[in-house]
Design a protein around this motif. Sequence first.
Motif, short mmCIF file in Angstrom:
data_model
loop_
_atom_site.label_atom_id
_atom_site.label_comp_id
_atom_site.label_asym_id
_atom_site.label_seq_id
_atom_site.Cartn_x
_atom_site.Cartn_y
_atom_site.Cartn_z
N ALA A 50 0.84 -1.21 0.00
CA ALA A 50 0.00 0.00 0.00
C ALA A 50 0.87 1.25 0.00
N THR B 273 1.14 3.51 -3.51
CA THR B 273 0.61 4.88 -3.50
C THR B 273 1.71 5.91 -3.72
N SER C 73 -4.13 -4.19 -1.85
CA SER C 73 -3.42 -3.08 -1.21
C SER C 73 -4.17 -1.76 -1.34
N THR D 84 -6.19 -1.63 1.68
CA THR D 84 -5.30 -1.42 2.82
C THR D 84 -4.85 0.04 2.89
N ALA D 85 -4.51 0.63 1.75
CA ALA D 85 -4.10 2.03 1.72
C ALA D 85 -5.25 2.94 2.14
#
Length: 189
Positions: A20, A24, A61, A64-65
């Motif tokens: 994540a 990002t 992810s 999750t982020a």
Amino acid sequence: MPWGPEQKQQSRERILNSAAKLFTQHGFDHVGINEVMADAGMTRGAFYAHFSSKAELYAESIATAAKAAHLKAIEALGSDASLQRVVKGYLSEEHRSGAQINCPLALLITDIGQRDDKVREAYTRVFKGFVNLIAQGGDADADEAHRQALQKAVLMVGGMAISRAINDEELAATLLDVCRNGVLDGQEA
């Protein structure tokens, strides 16, 4: 001795948190499995005990982020999670620089459209959650509140994405200010 379910879950979470963060910051194409696993403090071989592909990891992810960004926002806002505070935090220089929040909605916006349906479904779920968060403070009927929340979400995500893409700091600051005012139009800023 094989790992127990709790250790396996902890390893999976470490991998997702690393992915994540890295996705990002750098996007899908600029992050490899080796980088994710090194950041998680694990070997590449351990990756395949948890995920079948980089695309599967990317899809998971995203959530999750978003969860991490949401938790950071709650931490920063405390008990005052009014729309005004959410908007001011989201459309801030700290978010733009990545120092405060790494929201996948704005940071991965151009990358997601090039991915498979599983990744796009994960992004869509996160976006819908963001819209629902914004709609919670609406005074209008449900349909109108949803439409207004969509409009505000697009202004926030788009404004953040553009502010991160340009290299004129003064213009970026003005853009964030204009977006904050647009979202909060009619409310005390």
